[in-house]
Structure formats: C-alpha cells, structure tokens
Design a protein around this motif. Sequence first.
Motif, PDB file in Angstrom:
ATOM      1  N   CYS A   6       0.834  -1.189   0.000  1.00 27.17           N
ATOM      2  CA  CYS A   6       0.000   0.000   0.000  1.00 27.17           C
ATOM      3  C   CYS A   6       0.877   1.251   0.000  1.00 27.17           C
ATOM      4  O   CYS A   6       1.855   1.329   0.751  1.00 27.17           O
ATOM      5  CB  CYS A   6      -0.895  -0.028   1.237  1.00 27.17           C
ATOM      6  N   GLN A   8       0.225   4.062   1.098  1.00 23.50           N
ATOM      7  CA  GLN A   8       0.008   4.906   2.282  1.00 23.50           C
ATOM      8  C   GLN A   8       0.683   4.335   3.528  1.00 23.50           C
ATOM      9  O   GLN A   8       1.267   5.074   4.320  1.00 23.50           O
ATOM     10  CB  GLN A   8      -1.485   5.061   2.548  1.00 23.50           C
ATOM     11  N   CYS A   9       0.613   3.029   3.725  1.00 18.30           N
ATOM     12  CA  CYS A   9       1.116   2.443   4.970  1.00 18.30           C
ATOM     13  C   CYS A   9       2.265   1.466   4.728  1.00 18.30           C
ATOM     14  O   CYS A   9       2.826   0.931   5.685  1.00 18.30           O
ATOM     15  CB  CYS A   9      -0.011   1.749   5.721  1.00 18.30           C
ATOM     16  N   CYS A  16      -3.145  -4.194   5.286  1.00 12.44           N
ATOM     17  CA  CYS A  16      -3.446  -2.765   5.214  1.00 12.44           C
ATOM     18  C   CYS A  16      -4.776  -2.468   5.889  1.00 12.44           C
ATOM     19  O   CYS A  16      -5.772  -3.128   5.622  1.00 12.44           O
ATOM     20  CB  CYS A  16      -3.501  -2.346   3.749  1.00 12.44           C
ATOM     21  N   CYS A  18      -5.798   0.841   5.993  1.00 13.90           N
ATOM     22  CA  CYS A  18      -6.189   2.149   5.475  1.00 13.90           C
ATOM     23  C   CYS A  18      -7.643   2.106   4.991  1.00 13.90           C
ATOM     24  O   CYS A  18      -8.132   1.057   4.593  1.00 13.90           O
ATOM     25  CB  CYS A  18      -5.313   2.532   4.285  1.00 13.90           C
ATOM     26  N   TYR A  39      -5.166   2.095  -5.002  1.00 16.10           N
ATOM     27  CA  TYR A  39      -6.410   1.339  -4.897  1.00 16.10           C
ATOM     28  C   TYR A  39      -7.382   1.782  -5.979  1.00 16.10           C
ATOM     29  O   TYR A  39      -7.536   2.963  -6.251  1.00 16.10           O
ATOM     30  CB  TYR A  39      -7.039   1.530  -3.516  1.00 16.10           C
TER      31      TYR A  39
HETATM   32 ZN   LIG Z   1      -2.495   0.921   3.647  1.00 13.85          ZN
END
Ligand SMILES: [Zn+2]
Length: 58
Positions: A6, A8-9, A16, A18, A39
């Motif tokens: 991911c 973001q993380c 994940c 998120c 995504y």
């Molecule tokens: Zn994530």
Amino acid sequence: MATTLCSQCDKPEIQCTCEKFCCFCQSQHDIRLAVDRMYYCPECREACDVTLADKDEH
Ligand SMILES: [Zn+2]
Ligand SMILES: [Zn+2]
C-alpha cells in the motif's frame, strides 16, 4: 516475487488497514490494490488497464 505494498502504509493489501477507496472516482465498492500501489474500483482498474497486486493468489 515482490509483494505490492500500500502506498500509504507500506503494508501488503491483506495487512493494510487504510480506508480503501478508488484513487480515481473515490468509490468504496470492491476496492483492490493494484500493482502501481494505488487502490482502484473494478471499473477504473479496467479503464486504466492496471493489474491487481495479488492476481495470482488462490
Ligand atoms: Zn495501507
Ligand atoms: Zn473508480
């Protein structure tokens, strides 16, 4: 094989936590991680011709 993480993380999709929404249309329906670490909903993923991160998973 490298796992797609991911953006973001930096965790695999399965870990994940998120909030997942399509990077294109902001839909929250059936959102999956693609190989570009973004995504997508199914429609936008097809439109952009990107592959699922875990397409080989059974
Ligand atoms: Zn994530
Ligand atoms: Zn979308």
